[in-house]
Design an enzyme around this catalytic site. Structure first.
Site, PDB file in Angstrom:
ATOM      1  N   LEU A 192       0.861  -1.175   0.000  1.00 32.52           N
ATOM      2  CA  LEU A 192       0.000   0.000   0.000  1.00 32.52           C
ATOM      3  C   LEU A 192       0.899   1.228   0.000  1.00 32.52           C
ATOM      4  O   LEU A 192       1.991   1.211   0.564  1.00 32.52           O
ATOM      5  CB  LEU A 192      -0.894   0.033   1.241  1.00 32.52           C
ATOM      6  CG  LEU A 192      -1.997  -1.018   1.357  1.00 32.52           C
ATOM      7  CD1 LEU A 192      -2.757  -0.826   2.667  1.00 32.52           C
ATOM      8  CD2 LEU A 192      -2.955  -0.967   0.171  1.00 32.52           C
ATOM      9  N   ASP A 193       0.443   2.306  -0.622  1.00 30.50           N
ATOM     10  CA  ASP A 193       1.171   3.568  -0.557  1.00 30.50           C
ATOM     11  C   ASP A 193       1.394   3.956   0.897  1.00 30.50           C
ATOM     12  O   ASP A 193       0.593   3.612   1.772  1.00 30.50           O
ATOM     13  CB  ASP A 193       0.372   4.684  -1.235  1.00 30.50           C
ATOM     14  CG  ASP A 193       0.224   4.480  -2.735  1.00 30.50           C
ATOM     15  OD1 ASP A 193       1.001   3.692  -3.302  1.00 30.50           O
ATOM     16  OD2 ASP A 193      -0.671   5.107  -3.319  1.00 30.50           O
ATOM     17  N   LYS A 194       2.452   4.713   1.146  1.00 34.69           N
ATOM     18  CA  LYS A 194       2.770   5.136   2.505  1.00 34.69           C
ATOM     19  C   LYS A 194       1.570   5.764   3.208  1.00 34.69           C
ATOM     20  O   LYS A 194       1.291   5.475   4.379  1.00 34.69           O
ATOM     21  CB  LYS A 194       3.933   6.139   2.481  1.00 34.69           C
ATOM     22  CG  LYS A 194       4.278   6.728   3.843  1.00 34.69           C
ATOM     23  CD  LYS A 194       5.426   7.720   3.762  1.00 34.69           C
ATOM     24  CE  LYS A 194       5.041   9.014   3.074  1.00 34.69           C
ATOM     25  NZ  LYS A 194       4.138   9.862   3.916  1.00 34.69           N
TER      26      LYS A 194
END
Length: 227
Positions: A72-74
């Site tokens: 997942l994106d940060k």
């Protein structure tokens, strides 16, 4: 659908990952570890030593062989699965490659989305002048599709359930920007009032379903939306 909005320049990146809780396991067995990743924490370490703290490193303190199956994106929170051995990694990884997993996200976006549900079908590619941002690229972009459904309206803000049919980088963020409804608090694709409307990216991976490597049964894991 509205015309695409101009894209702002990315904000200065300052990495201050949350530490409480250190990890938030949702399910653990001999094959997998399912976690609820907080917004602000990298899935895997960056090249810079200052970016060493990440979900994978934290989980390996307790489960040394755990490996990320996907990311997942940060700034996106929610469900992530890690494999505890190579067999599980291959089994689940293949499902991601073949688009056999089930995913559901929740987002709060700027503006009133007119249609109650719909499909965003716009090819995406790297915005080479502004990496790591992505952009709609109708000439050389890779196919990308996102289904959406309105689940709430909050006076100029719309809450959506999102189902990505493909898994392109920043897909949900760019697709919603492209139809004129950027996600609140998005430091890459929002600006002004939209960026200031939330103290984090309002995007959460609420549910992930896949066939378990132990017996092939379809199982779903979820985490409540924190916004």
């Amino acid at each position: 659908m509205s015309a695409p909005m101009p894209q702002p320049s990315p904000q200065t990146f300052i990495y201050t990952p949350p530490t409480e809780p250190w990890i938030d396991p949702v399910a653990v067995d001999d094959d997998i570890v399912v976690l609820n990743k907080p917004s602000g924490l990298l899935s895997v370490a960056g090249r810079d030593p200052a970016l060493a703290d990440c979900l994978q490193a934290r989980v390996r303190e307790r489960f040394p062989t755990a490996t990320m199956v996907h990311r997942l994106d940060k700034d996106t929170s929610g469900i992530v699965v890690m494999a505890r051995h190579k067999g599980a990694l291959a089994h689940i990884g293949q499902q991601f490659e073949k688009r056999e997993t089930e995913k559901r996200y929740i987002a709060r976006v700027w503006g009133e989305v007119r249609e109650e549900e719909g499909l965003i079908d716009l090819p995406l590619g790297v915005d080479w002048a502004n990496k790591p941002r992505q952009r709609v690229d109708r000439e050389t972009g890779r196919p990308a599709q996102t289904r959406y459904r309105v689940t709430g309206r909050e006076g100029g803000i719309t809450r959506l359930e999102l189902v990505p049919l493909t898994g392109r980088t920043h897909q949900l963020r760019v697709h919603l920007l492209a139809i004129g409804h950027p996600i609140l608090g998005d430091a890459f694709y929002a600006e002004g009032e939209v960026l200031a409307a939330a103290d984090r990216l309002q995007l959460h991976a609420q549910m992930l379903g896949f066939r378990h490597p132990a017996d092939g049964s379809m199982r779903g894991y979820s985490a409540p939306c924190p916004f």
